[in-house]
Design an enzyme around this catalytic site. Structure first.
Site, PDB file in Angstrom:
ATOM      1  N   HIS A 160     -11.398  52.087 106.990  1.00  0.00           N
ATOM      2  CA  HIS A 160     -11.062  53.434 106.923  1.00  0.00           C
ATOM      3  C   HIS A 160      -9.450  53.590 106.268  1.00  0.00           C
ATOM      4  CE1 HIS A 160     -13.902  55.469 109.908  1.00  0.00           C
ATOM      5  NE2 HIS A 160     -14.572  54.999 109.039  1.00  0.00           N
ATOM      6  N   TYR A 188      -9.022  63.418 115.603  1.00  0.00           N
ATOM      7  CA  TYR A 188      -8.394  63.467 116.924  1.00  0.00           C
ATOM      8  C   TYR A 188      -8.122  64.975 117.068  1.00  0.00           C
ATOM      9  CZ  TYR A 188      -7.431  58.372 116.960  1.00  0.00           C
ATOM     10  OH  TYR A 188      -7.545  56.892 117.113  1.00  0.00           O
ATOM     11  N   PRO A 193      -5.507  54.961 125.242  1.00  0.00           N
ATOM     12  CA  PRO A 193      -6.355  54.555 124.155  1.00  0.00           C
ATOM     13  C   PRO A 193      -5.918  55.503 122.863  1.00  0.00           C
ATOM     14  CG  PRO A 193      -7.824  55.445 125.561  1.00  0.00           C
ATOM     15  CD  PRO A 193      -6.413  55.737 126.433  1.00  0.00           C
ATOM     16  N   LYS A 198      -4.299  51.112 120.302  1.00  0.00           N
ATOM     17  CA  LYS A 198      -3.518  50.025 120.355  1.00  0.00           C
ATOM     18  C   LYS A 198      -3.674  48.768 121.161  1.00  0.00           C
ATOM     19  CE  LYS A 198      -0.716  51.077 116.904  1.00  0.00           C
ATOM     20  NZ  LYS A 198      -1.865  51.058 115.864  1.00  0.00           N
ATOM     21  N   TYR A 233       0.181  53.850 113.194  1.00  0.00           N
ATOM     22  CA  TYR A 233      -1.192  53.860 113.373  1.00  0.00           C
ATOM     23  C   TYR A 233      -1.862  52.521 112.737  1.00  0.00           C
ATOM     24  CZ  TYR A 233      -6.106  55.372 114.286  1.00  0.00           C
ATOM     25  OH  TYR A 233      -7.101  55.449 114.592  1.00  0.00           O
TER      26      TYR A 233
HETATM   27  C1  PHB Z   1     -13.126  54.044 119.953  1.00  0.00           C
HETATM   28  O1  PHB Z   1     -13.761  54.022 118.704  1.00  0.00           O
HETATM   29  O2  PHB Z   1     -13.706  53.613 120.858  1.00  0.00           O
HETATM   30  C2  PHB Z   1     -11.721  54.540 119.488  1.00  0.00           C
HETATM   31  C3  PHB Z   1     -11.391  54.928 118.486  1.00  0.00           C
HETATM   32  C4  PHB Z   1      -9.780  55.291 118.297  1.00  0.00           C
HETATM   33  C5  PHB Z   1      -9.223  55.273 119.524  1.00  0.00           C
HETATM   34  C6  PHB Z   1      -9.642  55.141 120.877  1.00  0.00           C
HETATM   35  C7  PHB Z   1     -10.918  54.742 120.818  1.00  0.00           C
HETATM   36  O3  PHB Z   1      -7.908  55.900 119.496  1.00  0.00           O
END
Ligand code: PHB
Ligand code: APR
Length: 397
Positions: free
Chosen positions: A75, A204, A296, A300, A388
């Protein structure tokens, strides 16, 4: 009592323990892993899915990247949805070429387990009552029960890779440790579904009803999350309610194109920031979730485990090859410098994107304008992207 011997005893066969074990094995340093659960149980846990470049490189170095390189999704960016509008964070352009890899922790673990088995290195699963001993001495050892037998494992060093609830951190005297903690007043309700992801990149979303995240595991498997109150019950969230709430929190065009379907996994995870200092006591080293937890939101957790592994692996190679035992004293400082920066980023992303029940109007406006400032400014987007994709691993001389 049966007695075994190895160079590095590893407690826990999660990603930290398995990756450390693989790197050490390839370097000719013998390891033995003791794990409380059965392999299927370890593989049944659905966890993170975003790998930083540093972790991707480490998996390649460990020789376990074949399936990730074939099936993982690179990505080059992600979306922040604010007030119904998408703001693209172009990771690749903003960081001078860095990207992330979408590949589930479960798959990383599966690949590492297969590689360890292929290498003929030992993992003792379903080991009960693991106890470390004589951590300050020259020859520490573990005791545990395995297949009805009492076992003693003698070793040079112990790697505590046994997660947040493991025995390693608990076996360090409490007066030696400082803990730093923040518990958030909400959790994440996550579902996995065999439906095509709603968008090509992760989204997000900040929304007045609460945060939402659209993630994925493959072009045909989606992972979605909703912010829910801390004490929420899973029973309150039949699939239909989950999908309806997710649509409410997404920009209208995304909501309209969301493909829903039966969930194949559903769980609630609390959100917490936690760090323990130091991460070493005598010949015991803490790695991954045993030493630190991040919420989450910044993706990280798994990546921090990988940077701890990289640090300890590099130090142990110098110890075994060059006799530079004194270097081990630096383990904790090196790890913690990077950990605290990732703690800060994860806390910031969490604070910016979630609704806090106790927040007054002023705090809400500040968070909103801080986020707007960051996404509208080139410098702000660069800061988000740099964190990130993952800050660099420290060079160890
Ligand atoms: C996930 O795909 O489980 C996932 C992706 C990004 C995040 C947290 C979890 O920030
Ligand atoms: N004895 C032996 N094994 C134990 C013990 C114990 N007393 N306690 C826990 N374990 C095992 C667990 O069963 C688990 O398999 O240790 C392992 C720890 O694995 P994880 O919790 O996955 O921790 P870690 O390997 O550090 O992985 C990093 O990053 O994003 C996060 O939570 C995510 O799991 C991920 C973590």
């Amino acid at each position: 009592m049966k007695t075994l011997k190895t160079q590095v005893a590893i407690i826990g066969a999660g990603p930290s323990g398995l990756l450390l074990g693989q790197l050490l094995h390839n370097a000719g340093i013998e390891t033995l892993i003791v794990e409380r659960q059965a392999p299927d149980y370890v593989l049944g846990r659905i966890r993170a899915g975003v790998l930083e470049q540093g972790m991707v490189d480490l998996l390649r170095q460990a020789g376990v990247s074949q399936r990730m390189d074939a099936e993982g999704l690179v990505h080059e960016g992600f979306e922040l949805a604010l007030n119904g509008r998408l703001h693209h964070i172009d990771l690749k352009t903003l960081t001078g070429g860095k990207t992330v890899m979408i590949y589930g922790q479960t798959e990383v673990t599966r690949d590492l387990m297969a590689a360890r088995e292929h290498a003929g290195a030992i993992t003792l699963y379903e080991a009960r009552n693991v106890q470390p001993h004589d951590l300050k001495g020259e020859r520490p050892w573990l005791t545990f029960e395995h297949q009805g037998q009492q076992v003693r494992l003698d070793c040079d060093y112990i790697a505590g890779c046994d997660g947040f609830h493991g025995v390693s951190r608990q076996s360090i005297p409490a007066d030696v440790l400082k803990t730093f903690e923040r518990v958030y007043p909400f959790g994440w309700l996550g579902i996995l579904a065999d439906t095509p992801p709603v968008h090509g990149e992760l989204v997000y979303a900040k929304h007045s009803r609460g945060f939402a995240l659209c993630s994925m595991r493959s072009p045909s498997r989606s992972r979605y999350y909703l912010q829910v109150p801390a004490e929420e019950s899973l029973d309150a969230w039949p699939d239909q309610r989950f999908w309806a709430e997710l649509k409410e929190r997404l920009p209208a065009d995304l909501a309209a194109s969301l493909v829903t379907g039966p969930s194949i996994e559903k769980s609630i995870a609390p959100l917490r920031s936690f760090v323990v200092e130091p991460m070493q006591y005598g010949r015991l080293f803490l790695l991954g979730d045993a030493a630190h937890i991040v919420p989450p939101t910044g993706a990280k957790g798994l990546n921090l485990a990988a940077s701890d592994v990289s640090t300890l692996f590099t130090l142990l190679c110098k110890v075994y090859r060059e006799g530079r035992v004194e270097l081990l004293e630096k383990y904790s400082q090196i790890c913690l410098r990077r950990i605290w920066k990732a703690e800060r980023f994860s806390w910031w992303m969490t604070s910016m994107l979630h609704q806090f029940p106790e927040a007054d109007g002023f705090s809400q406006r500040i968070a909103q304008s801080e986020l707007e400032y960051f996404v509208e400014s080139q410098a702000g987007r660069e800061t988000i992207a740099e964190n990130y994709v993952g800050l660099p691993y420290e060079a160890i001389e």
